[in-house]
Design an enzyme around this catalytic site. Sequence first.
Site, PDB file in Angstrom:
ATOM      1  N   GLY B  69       0.834  -1.203   0.000  1.00  0.00           N
ATOM      2  CA  GLY B  69       0.000   0.000   0.000  1.00  0.00           C
ATOM      3  C   GLY B  69       0.868   1.252   0.000  1.00  0.00           C
ATOM      4  N   THR B  70       1.961   1.195   0.743  1.00  0.00           N
ATOM      5  CA  THR B  70       2.886   2.334   0.791  1.00  0.00           C
ATOM      6  C   THR B  70       3.443   2.631  -0.598  1.00  0.00           C
ATOM      7  OG1 THR B  70       3.460   1.960   3.094  1.00  0.00           O
ATOM      8  CG2 THR B  70       5.092   3.118   1.754  1.00  0.00           C
ATOM      9  N   GLN B 204      -7.771   2.278   4.854  1.00  0.00           N
ATOM     10  CA  GLN B 204      -8.529   1.852   6.038  1.00  0.00           C
ATOM     11  C   GLN B 204      -9.949   1.396   5.727  1.00  0.00           C
ATOM     12  OE1 GLN B 204      -7.617   0.893   8.864  1.00  0.00           O
ATOM     13  NE2 GLN B 204      -5.514   1.636   8.726  1.00  0.00           N
ATOM     14  N   HIS B 223      -3.204  -6.328   2.833  1.00  0.00           N
ATOM     15  CA  HIS B 223      -3.153  -6.946   4.168  1.00  0.00           C
ATOM     16  C   HIS B 223      -4.053  -6.227   5.167  1.00  0.00           C
ATOM     17  CE1 HIS B 223      -0.542  -4.135   6.439  1.00  0.00           C
ATOM     18  NE2 HIS B 223      -0.047  -3.855   5.261  1.00  0.00           N
ATOM     19  N   CYS B 347       6.129   7.922  23.364  1.00  0.00           N
ATOM     20  CA  CYS B 347       7.027   6.923  23.960  1.00  0.00           C
ATOM     21  C   CYS B 347       6.915   5.575  23.247  1.00  0.00           C
ATOM     22  CB  CYS B 347       6.720   6.758  25.436  1.00  0.00           C
ATOM     23  SG  CYS B 347       4.976   6.520  25.798  1.00  0.00           S
TER      24      CYS B 347
END
Lengths: 89, 404
Positions: B69-70, B204, B223, B347
């Site tokens: 997808g990227t 999405q 995926h 974090c």
Amino acid sequence: MTSRHTAAGQAAQTPALTIDALGRKCPIPIIMLAEQINHVPLNAVVAVLADDPAAFTDIPAWCRLKSHHHVGSHELPQGGWSIHVRRNY
Amino acid sequence: MAYFDAASTEPLHPQAREALITALDAGWADPARLYGPARRARMLLEQARAEVAEVLGCRPDEVSFTASGTQAVHLGVLGAARGRRRAGRRLVVSAVEHSSVLHAAQVHERDGGSVETVGVGRTGVVDLAAFGAAVRGEGAGDRAGATGGGNAADGRGEGGGDAGGTALACLQTANHEVGTLQPVAEAAALCAEAGVPLLVDAAQTAGRMPLPGGWSVLAASAHKWGGPAGVGVLAVRKGTRWRGPLPEDERERRRVPGFENVPAIVAAAAALRAAAAGSEREGARLAALVDRIRAEVPRLVPDVEVIGEPAARAPHIVTFSCLYVEGEALLAELDKAGFSVSSGSSCTASTLRPSHVLEAMGVLTHGNVRVSLPRGTSTADVDRFLAVLPDIVRRIRAEAGVRS
């Protein structure tokens, strides 16, 4: 990342308390702010010095959730921000 | 063990597994050759293309398969921007696009183009008026809510001029971190009026919701809908100018270089068909579970901000932030309790920066949890999550010395 400056027309108010949270990671600066905001009188300003990038977003968000006033955030020359919060209640 | 990270990747659909195993034997040959096994591989590939096109609502010859997808987003953004070079060099993106869009935009900027980032409201919906103005090239970089920026010099010109025009606008169907739906149909209408192509990142929602029309370029990832990893979809509408940013290659109508992974593509198409066929029912079921989490978490846990659009949302994603809690500690405790979730807190990020999505929305970034429900999530798992969460949050807060 740019700084969100004090809203125009708002007179700068000298902080009654400065919390040094430089080098501390979120959520510690906010925990410190939540603990200490009650140490200043109503309508007084607390300045939080923080350099964790999360604090820049999270302190104004905390103000919104807790109905305190985010006065403005100013970049510090050494990096980080001084984030000013006015105690509302 | 409950897997609640479908927005990162959906477990392989049983029909995809079956199709994959069959196609490993039937579709291994080079689909570009002329002998028997090659013809069979080509037939499987073209059948998969037709099936994907049908679900996406476009023509098979508009669909190319990529390695991810990227990669589909990178090729879509850079190819469309290059194809429109003479119309203009401005790229318009929302502030909450997936990092693949923003990284492609950085490359476009390094190559001398400009990027205008349009801000979002508190729930993550793009400012449609600002988006339209940016597409038309009115007051670039000068608007409240616009962040980031681009070459300030380029923003001074007005729309319609040679270099000052907009090459491409990009908008996601739904946000990957908070589930908020974007007004894609309205944005497409604004783009059409201005004669600017719109790239829609459907990662999405493809296979989960009907796709909005009006796009010129569409990118998606197998995926995320229950297909195997290693397959993306790039669809470019007929009549949309596109010029590949990579060295030329004869594969996939010269859009994507490299040998096609036919078995994985076949499995991706099978998964998409199965997901889309069941999406109305399963989507409604997951949306009800998400609604339950959205309602119950702030009732059970004090000092929580539930994030994103309450109604106009993807069916499977819910995000909230817990005040005074470190995101990493929360993820570790939930993992110990058997829940796989993700977080936009700094974090938990390799960059140690909070999620750009949460920052752009101006919401709490620490103590952040994204729950995204895969197909088949049981009510019992959601109940168990709601049962363990309050105590976990209370414990972490107590350890940090927070009085509640």
